[in-house]
Design an enzyme around this catalytic site. Sequence first.
Site, PDB file in Angstrom:
ATOM      1  N   SER A   1      41.021  45.511 -26.096  1.00 52.25           N
ATOM      2  CA  SER A   1      41.021  45.000 -24.725  1.00 52.25           C
ATOM      3  C   SER A   1      41.468  46.080 -23.754  1.00 52.25           C
ATOM      4  O   SER A   1      42.332  46.890 -24.059  1.00 52.25           O
ATOM      5  CB  SER A   1      41.940  43.790 -24.604  1.00 52.25           C
ATOM      6  OG  SER A   1      41.973  43.325 -23.266  1.00 52.25           O
TER       7      SER A   1
ATOM      8  N   LYS B   1      42.221  38.257 -30.440  1.00 47.99           N
ATOM      9  CA  LYS B   1      41.487  38.812 -29.294  1.00 47.99           C
ATOM     10  C   LYS B   1      40.707  37.693 -28.582  1.00 47.99           C
ATOM     11  O   LYS B   1      40.621  37.668 -27.352  1.00 47.99           O
ATOM     12  CB  LYS B   1      40.522  39.896 -29.765  1.00 47.99           C
ATOM     13  CG  LYS B   1      39.586  40.454 -28.672  1.00 47.99           C
ATOM     14  CD  LYS B   1      40.368  41.000 -27.478  1.00 47.99           C
ATOM     15  CE  LYS B   1      39.513  41.913 -26.596  1.00 47.99           C
ATOM     16  NZ  LYS B   1      38.317  41.303 -26.037  1.00 47.99           N
TER      17      LYS B   1
ATOM     18  N   HIS C   1      43.148  35.810 -26.565  1.00 45.97           N
ATOM     19  CA  HIS C   1      43.430  36.678 -25.416  1.00 45.97           C
ATOM     20  C   HIS C   1      42.367  36.479 -24.336  1.00 45.97           C
ATOM     21  O   HIS C   1      42.678  36.306 -23.150  1.00 45.97           O
ATOM     22  CB  HIS C   1      43.456  38.141 -25.871  1.00 45.97           C
ATOM     23  CG  HIS C   1      43.316  39.154 -24.780  1.00 45.97           C
ATOM     24  ND1 HIS C   1      42.111  39.426 -24.155  1.00 45.97           N
ATOM     25  CD2 HIS C   1      44.219  39.965 -24.181  1.00 45.97           C
ATOM     26  CE1 HIS C   1      42.277  40.361 -23.241  1.00 45.97           C
ATOM     27  NE2 HIS C   1      43.545  40.696 -23.234  1.00 45.97           N
ATOM     28  N   ASN C   2      41.100  36.482 -24.736  1.00 45.99           N
ATOM     29  CA  ASN C   2      40.024  36.325 -23.766  1.00 45.99           C
ATOM     30  C   ASN C   2      40.021  34.934 -23.143  1.00 45.99           C
ATOM     31  O   ASN C   2      39.714  34.762 -21.968  1.00 45.99           O
ATOM     32  CB  ASN C   2      38.674  36.608 -24.423  1.00 45.99           C
ATOM     33  CG  ASN C   2      38.422  38.093 -24.620  1.00 45.99           C
ATOM     34  OD1 ASN C   2      39.361  38.887 -24.698  1.00 45.99           O
ATOM     35  ND2 ASN C   2      37.169  38.478 -24.722  1.00 45.99           N
TER      36      ASN C   2
ATOM     37  N   GLU D   1      42.607  34.946 -20.630  1.00 50.14           N
ATOM     38  CA  GLU D   1      42.060  35.731 -19.520  1.00 50.14           C
ATOM     39  C   GLU D   1      41.175  34.853 -18.628  1.00 50.14           C
ATOM     40  O   GLU D   1      41.282  34.911 -17.393  1.00 50.14           O
ATOM     41  CB  GLU D   1      41.257  36.901 -20.092  1.00 50.14           C
ATOM     42  CG  GLU D   1      40.580  37.797 -19.085  1.00 50.14           C
ATOM     43  CD  GLU D   1      39.728  38.838 -19.781  1.00 50.14           C
ATOM     44  OE1 GLU D   1      38.545  38.976 -19.422  1.00 50.14           O
ATOM     45  OE2 GLU D   1      40.235  39.505 -20.707  1.00 50.14           O
TER      46      GLU D   1
ATOM     47  N   HIS E   1      39.372   0.845 -37.168  1.00 50.59           N
ATOM     48  CA  HIS E   1      39.866   2.193 -37.481  1.00 50.59           C
ATOM     49  C   HIS E   1      41.357   2.216 -37.801  1.00 50.59           C
ATOM     50  O   HIS E   1      41.870   3.282 -38.151  1.00 50.59           O
ATOM     51  CB  HIS E   1      39.574   3.131 -36.306  1.00 50.59           C
ATOM     52  CG  HIS E   1      38.108   3.410 -36.133  1.00 50.59           C
ATOM     53  ND1 HIS E   1      37.366   4.097 -37.064  1.00 50.59           N
ATOM     54  CD2 HIS E   1      37.250   3.088 -35.134  1.00 50.59           C
ATOM     55  CE1 HIS E   1      36.107   4.195 -36.640  1.00 50.59           C
ATOM     56  NE2 HIS E   1      36.016   3.581 -35.473  1.00 50.59           N
TER      57      HIS E   1
END
Length: 484
Positions: free
Chosen positions: A130, A185, A188-189, A192, A453
């Site tokens: 990065s 990563k 991280h993005n 971002e 359920h």
Amino acid sequence: MSTTADIGLIGLAVMGENLILNMESKGFTVACYNRTTNKVDAFTQGRAKGKKIIGCHGIQELTSKLQRPRKVMMLVKAGKAVDELIDQLLPHLEPGDIIIDGGNSHFPDTVRRTQYVESKGCLYIGTGVSGGEEGALKGPSMMPGGSPSAWPHVKNIFQSVCAKSPAGEPCCEWIGENGAGHFVKMVHNGIEYGDMQLICETYDLMHRGLGLTNPEMHEIFTEWNKGELDSYLIEITRDILGHRDEEGKETVDLIMDAAGQKGTGKWTVVSALDDGMPLTLIGEAVFARCLSAVKEERVAASQQIKAKTGRFTGDKKKFVNDLRQALYASKIISYAQGYQLMRAAAKTFNWNLNYGGIALVWRGGCIIRSAFLGEIKKAFDRNPQLVNLLLDPFFKKAVEKGQAAWRRVVVKATQLGIPAPCLSAALTYFDGYRSDRLPANLLQAQRDYFGAHTYERVDKPRGQFFHTNWTGRGGNTTSQTYIA
């Protein structure tokens, strides 16, 4: 010049060229190759001329120039191209040689490729890189994962070329096995995406809501970058708002409001859904880009749909301060959600992630670098088993302090008719996470009513499930119980 290189790199786009120049500047000899070989000649006769960089015109030539164990880094487009290149490399490698993928590969592909390359006797590293063009040249943040025994052979190179924290620590450390590096990563993005959208919403509220000019906002972001919001993204926002083109026009106003994306934000949200993690803020950031992309539809809708909205009539200076606090609190939520996802994935894939170390890796070189990350490192130093950043004393105090301003901002955005999906989603997550009781009791009753359920009871131990014959016509057969 040495006839053998410390490392080889394939892919001479801007990231590849800059990373090679970075490696060479730190004393390493680098062999390079590109499928379009005239790029090799242009590079070695241009930017790389006179440097310890060996141009190669084929994979066999490249691998023959490398010291053992050979280390070959690929910086090519994610996807099929990576698999094809691995298969081209393997016949020219020996057991113990190392293939490194420095692109933005999807982490499941890295899990698969690690297993495949290891089955051939070689080692594999998938490393997130990065920092963009400038980071590659001057020092990126690097997140390597894959074959653990490969790390000692590349550690010196990676930690020499990576960015350094303000304390001089390398912003590169081993993340974990197989796909862990590319997973981190990816997160991280995703963070971002969230950070960028939060800043954009703040800008929109200043611009459309308060009617502030670009120079006025430039000054505000300049001031904000000196305090708790000190970060690369605030810094570049300051610069963007102060930029004029060659004709003297304010550049930001000339840019089409239709955002692009390369998919890493979407991958983050899909992973969150797979692991049942409420990554609401990052999800809204991805969807905000999708909504921006339908520009023509939005323009048409703006001419047909009229909304009843108000006008800002209060103290602009006080509201700007509210925006600062709301942005900071929302940023905390973005990281809290990202770390929640990493914790869930570590459990799913049996990774032993160093969460404080990841904050340190992000402290310099990368797009989300900020002073804020130092506090995350401290939080995990205080408690390595921290369940959620919101439970750390520093961050708990910060969000509690900014809570009133945060609420005022979200209310005002709604009144003004200015969308603030990430600021709102962050506040909603905060309110949801701190609630000891949510309306999911009614939801479970609904699920049991129409689908048998089952549900748990507050007056019984967790793990015991019950079913009610709501209509008197149903039986006692229930659907299989699972938790997503």
